[in-house]
Design an enzyme around this catalytic site. Structure first.
Site, short mmCIF file in Angstrom:
data_model
loop_
_atom_site.label_atom_id
_atom_site.label_comp_id
_atom_site.label_asym_id
_atom_site.label_seq_id
_atom_site.Cartn_x
_atom_site.Cartn_y
_atom_site.Cartn_z
N ARG A 73 0.51 -1.16 -0.20
CA ARG A 73 0.17 0.25 -0.26
C ARG A 73 0.94 1.23 0.20
O ARG A 73 0.64 2.15 -0.93
CB ARG A 73 -1.01 0.19 1.22
CG ARG A 73 -1.94 0.91 1.43
CD ARG A 73 -2.97 0.27 2.15
NE ARG A 73 -4.01 1.53 2.41
CZ ARG A 73 -4.04 2.70 2.85
NH1 ARG A 73 -4.22 2.52 4.61
NH2 ARG A 73 -5.24 3.06 2.77
N GLY A 83 4.02 11.28 -8.58
CA GLY A 83 4.44 10.37 -9.15
C GLY A 83 5.22 8.72 -7.83
O GLY A 83 5.27 9.61 -6.75
N ASP A 85 8.49 8.71 -6.16
CA ASP A 85 9.40 9.27 -5.40
C ASP A 85 10.09 9.61 -3.90
O ASP A 85 10.29 10.46 -3.77
CB ASP A 85 8.62 11.05 -6.36
CG ASP A 85 7.85 11.73 -5.41
OD1 ASP A 85 7.31 11.40 -4.74
OD2 ASP A 85 7.26 12.35 -6.07
N HIS A 204 -6.19 -5.58 -2.29
CA HIS A 204 -7.46 -5.91 -0.97
C HIS A 204 -7.36 -7.71 -0.60
O HIS A 204 -8.04 -7.76 0.50
CB HIS A 204 -7.66 -4.95 -0.96
CG HIS A 204 -7.93 -3.45 -1.38
ND1 HIS A 204 -9.21 -2.99 -0.74
CD2 HIS A 204 -7.20 -3.12 -0.72
CE1 HIS A 204 -9.05 -1.85 -1.31
NE2 HIS A 204 -7.11 -1.83 -0.90
C1 HEM Z 1 -9.52 1.48 -5.88
C2 HEM Z 1 -9.32 1.95 -5.19
C3 HEM Z 1 -8.58 1.87 -3.26
C4 HEM Z 1 -9.21 2.52 -2.17
C5 HEM Z 1 -10.33 3.32 -1.86
C6 HEM Z 1 -8.95 2.11 -1.19
C7 HEM Z 1 -9.14 2.25 0.16
C8 HEM Z 1 -8.75 1.51 1.13
C9 HEM Z 1 -8.87 2.03 2.70
C10 HEM Z 1 -9.84 2.88 2.68
C11 HEM Z 1 -7.27 0.57 3.01
C12 HEM Z 1 -7.82 0.68 5.15
C13 HEM Z 1 -7.54 1.21 5.77
C14 HEM Z 1 -7.70 1.65 6.67
O1 HEM Z 1 -8.25 1.98 7.26
O2 HEM Z 1 -6.56 2.09 7.69
C15 HEM Z 1 -6.78 0.30 2.38
C16 HEM Z 1 -6.39 -0.76 2.70
C17 HEM Z 1 -5.39 -1.16 2.11
N1 HEM Z 1 -5.08 -1.21 0.38
FE1 HEM Z 1 -6.15 -0.46 -0.75
N2 HEM Z 1 -7.44 1.31 -1.87
C18 HEM Z 1 -7.29 1.32 -2.74
C19 HEM Z 1 -6.59 0.78 -4.19
C20 HEM Z 1 -5.73 0.09 -3.71
C21 HEM Z 1 -4.62 -0.43 -4.28
C22 HEM Z 1 -4.51 0.20 -5.85
C23 HEM Z 1 -3.66 -1.10 -3.19
C24 HEM Z 1 -2.02 -1.38 -4.01
C25 HEM Z 1 -2.02 -1.66 -5.45
C26 HEM Z 1 -4.51 -0.34 -2.06
C27 HEM Z 1 -3.51 -1.87 -1.46
C28 HEM Z 1 -4.48 -1.46 0.05
C29 HEM Z 1 -3.21 -2.50 1.33
C30 HEM Z 1 -2.59 -3.63 0.63
C31 HEM Z 1 -4.12 -2.47 2.08
C32 HEM Z 1 -3.99 -3.02 3.43
C33 HEM Z 1 -3.04 -1.84 5.19
C34 HEM Z 1 -3.08 -3.14 5.71
O3 HEM Z 1 -2.79 -3.83 6.26
O4 HEM Z 1 -2.02 -1.82 6.13
N3 HEM Z 1 -6.14 -0.28 -2.25
N4 HEM Z 1 -7.25 0.51 1.22
#
Ligand code: HEM
Ligand SMILES: *[C@@H]1O[C@H](CO)[C@@H](O)[C@H](O)[C@H]1NC(C)=O
Length: 332
Positions: A73, A83, A85, A204
């Site tokens: 993430r 970018g 960076d 996710h």
């Molecule tokens: C498509 C739009 C996306 C939205 C709206 C979104 C939103 C979120 C949110 C709200 C969380 C939980 C954060 C928290 O509660 O602290 C999350 C976690 C995460 N996101 Fe996304 N995300 C998106 C796309 C992505 C992308 C493109 C990646 C990686 C390429 C990604 C990787 C992750 C990962 C791995 C977690 C878990 C992080 C952890 O456990 O520390 N997400 N995301």
């Protein structure tokens, strides 16, 4: 590719000018940011860089498996703001308003200590050579592989920014309450396609989210499996007085392994975030979700390609930016 004839011509003209007038201090920097990233960038200058990164990431993930998710993430949140960076790593200072204070990162982005540990190990081996932005890109790849996800060759040669942009982070990183068209356009702004977006959202399949990001969904939305909603409501009640930061796995089926269960969940209306379920809700991405749910190899292949593409968003190269000594502060 990013190189253009005009820019190469300018660079040449600039070099010729500095030679002609013997003004070695003349700045050619403005034309020196069009170099392509390469997979063997550190082969000569720091052959130990990649093995060092891998071993520190492996130790961190062995200690806490969620760290793999947090590191993937972090690279995403870096690349979407001016970018790839390493701008996301800069802490508040006299000149920096940290992106870590942005809504999408505050009390949420994590893994900074792991990046710092990698950086100090790499600095010991090859001082001033390996950028923090490249460390983020390699750590994301190593993390994916360590939790049984896909792997890919990481393109390298990014340099580190001397600035951060909190306002841009709040504008450009998508949020859990976004609808499909908002998510699509936020990825399109970065040059990423609808397919890239769906594949990357497959991240996710690992990691956790805080109650505050899915409370509305599990209490108010109707396109959700009722038993799943009930289960998540137990630790995330509708009253916002308690539980804001209580964690739930983004992939209820297999939270610690990188697989295509995320997409299978969506088919069963078990997406945790609003922004997850919109990918399979009768819209134009349904067929991609369905395909990945049936074909993990296709998901892995598209994910790897999309990570390389995301990792190539507006890198600083040549003499642009700097190689930070410590990832959280700009060199003075
Ligand atoms: C498509 C739009 C996306 C939205 C709206 C979104 C939103 C979120 C949110 C709200 C969380 C939980 C954060 C928290 O509660 O602290 C999350 C976690 C995460 N996101 Fe996304 N995300 C998106 C796309 C992505 C992308 C493109 C990646 C990686 C390429 C990604 C990787 C992750 C990962 C791995 C977690 C878990 C992080 C952890 O456990 O520390 N997400 N995301
Ligand atoms: C939880 O978040 C909400 C905003 O959604 C806020 O109004 C409430 O005060 C927070 N509760 C706590 C205990 O921080």
């Amino acid at each position: 590719m990013s190189s253009s004839k005009a820019s190469s011509f300018n660079k040449l003209a600039c070099l010729v000018a500095s030679l002609l007038f013997l003004m070695s201090a003349i700045s050619c920097e403005a034309y020196d940011n069009d170099i392509d990233l390469t997979t063997d960038y550190y082969a000569k200058s720091c052959p130990k860089a990649l093995p060092i990164i891998k071993s520190v990431v492996r130790a961190a993930v062995a200690k806490e498996r969620r760290m793999a998710a947090s590191l993937v993430r972090l690279h995403f949140h870096d690349c979407f703001v001016q970018g790839c960076d390493a701008s996301v790593l800069l802490k508040d200072s006299k000149t920096i308003i940290s992106e870590q204070g942005a809504l999408q990162n505050f009390k949420s982005a994590r893994g900074f200590e792991v990046i710092d540990r990698i950086k100090s190990a790499v600095e010991k081996a090859c001082p001033g050579v390996v950028s923090c932005a490249d460390i983020l890109a390699v750590a994301a790849r190593d993390s994916s592989k360590l939790v049984r996800g896909p792997t890919w060759k990481v393109k390298l040669g990014r340099r580190d920014s001397t600035t951060a942009n909190k306002a841009l982070a709040e504008k450009d990183i998508p949020i859990a309450f976004n609808d499909l068209h908002q998510i699509i356009s936020s990825f399109a702004r970065q040059g990423l396609s609808v397919q890239d977006m769906v594949a990357l959202s497959g991240s996710h399949t690992i990691g956790q989210a805080q109650c505050i990001t899915f409370r509305e969904r599990i209490h108010e939305e109707t396109n959700i499996d009722p038993a799943f909603a009930k289960l998540r409501q137990r630790r995330c009640p509708s009253s916002p007085v308690i539980g804001n930061s209580t964690l739930a796995p983004l992939d209820a089926a297999t939270p610690y392994s990188f697989d295509n269960d995320y997409f299978k969940n969506l088919l069963q209306r078990k997406g945790l975030l609003h922004s997850d379920q919109v990918l399979f809700n009768g819209g134009l991405t349904d067929h991609i979700v369905k395909r990945y749910s049936e074909n993990e190899a296709a998901f892995f292949e598209d994910f790897s390609a999309a990570m390389v593409k995301m990792g190539s968003i507006k890198p600083l190269t040549g003499s642009a930016g700097q190689i930070r000594k410590v990832c959280s502060v700009v060199n003075y």
